[in-house]
Write an enzyme that holds these catalytic residues in place. Sequence first.
Site, short mmCIF file in Angstrom:
data_model
loop_
_atom_site.label_atom_id
_atom_site.label_comp_id
_atom_site.label_asym_id
_atom_site.label_seq_id
_atom_site.Cartn_x
_atom_site.Cartn_y
_atom_site.Cartn_z
N ASP A 104 0.86 -1.04 -0.11
CA ASP A 104 0.17 -0.20 -0.13
C ASP A 104 0.82 1.10 0.00
O ASP A 104 0.65 2.14 -0.88
CB ASP A 104 -0.92 0.08 1.20
N ASP A 107 7.11 4.25 3.33
CA ASP A 107 7.29 5.30 4.14
C ASP A 107 8.87 5.36 4.20
O ASP A 107 9.70 5.67 3.52
CB ASP A 107 6.49 5.20 5.38
P1 IMP Z 1 7.92 1.82 6.60
O1 IMP Z 1 8.66 0.44 7.09
O2 IMP Z 1 8.27 3.04 7.27
O3 IMP Z 1 8.02 1.92 5.22
O4 IMP Z 1 6.49 1.70 7.07
C1 IMP Z 1 5.59 0.76 6.12
C2 IMP Z 1 4.15 0.45 6.88
O5 IMP Z 1 3.75 1.56 7.67
C3 IMP Z 1 3.09 0.45 5.92
O6 IMP Z 1 2.98 -0.38 5.47
C4 IMP Z 1 2.09 1.08 6.84
O7 IMP Z 1 1.39 0.03 7.45
C5 IMP Z 1 2.41 2.17 7.62
N1 IMP Z 1 2.52 3.33 7.08
C6 IMP Z 1 3.57 4.29 6.70
N2 IMP Z 1 2.87 5.69 6.36
C7 IMP Z 1 1.64 5.59 6.55
C8 IMP Z 1 0.71 6.51 6.48
O8 IMP Z 1 0.80 7.54 5.80
N3 IMP Z 1 -0.59 6.14 6.73
C9 IMP Z 1 -0.93 5.13 7.38
N4 IMP Z 1 0.07 4.01 7.25
C10 IMP Z 1 1.34 4.31 7.08
#
Ligand code: IMP
Length: 183
Positions: A104, A107
């Site tokens: 989805d 980040d």
């Molecule tokens: P990462 O490891 O920082 O890339 O985080 C990934 C996960 O964080 C995603 O699969 C989402 O579940 C959650 N996430 C990151 N940004 C958002 C946001 O803006 N809204 C909701 N969930 C987020």
Amino acid sequence: MDESHVEGDLLNVLYSEEQIQSRLGELAKEIEADYQDQEILLVGVLKGAVMVMADLARHFGRHVEMDWMAVSSYGSGTKSSGVVRILKDLDTDISGRHVLVVEDIIDTGLTLSWLISNLSSRGPASVEICTLLRKPEAQRMSVDVRYVGYDIPNEFVVGYGLDYNEKYRNLRSIGTLAPHVYS
Ligand code: IMP
């Protein structure tokens, strides 16, 4: 569904249902062209990728298989913890398979980097990534993301599978939350 009560919590709609669907259609076409005669195993990352997976898969005019993983990287707030745990593993043996991870949002990319190295160690023919949304920090990631729906600013967004405290996943559009929701 009458989403007006939920949509009242949105400050801005970034992408409407129509925009999301049309972008997923374009991505599916690109993927089909790239994989030609190769069989694809779509791997969705629960829970956020449920909507992307359901709609992307239905844009394909060919067979695709689907499997799911659940990993935890987030608490119930809005900050990435960097801690990754497998909550549910794949049912499929991916050795020799062409795996396309469906996400989805990326980040920090911490979750995904970990996931890709974990999947790569299982001997797949290939592993690529398709994400609907990508935040700026993710572009510094060492892992290459082959298919990106939209690059978005560094804001917290909800809807279309993305949650805030497990809510808003069922919105058809994607947007930012109004300040009153956080207070
Ligand atoms: P990462 O490891 O920082 O890339 O985080 C990934 C996960 O964080 C995603 O699969 C989402 O579940 C959650 N996430 C990151 N940004 C958002 C946001 O803006 N809204 C909701 N969930 C987020």
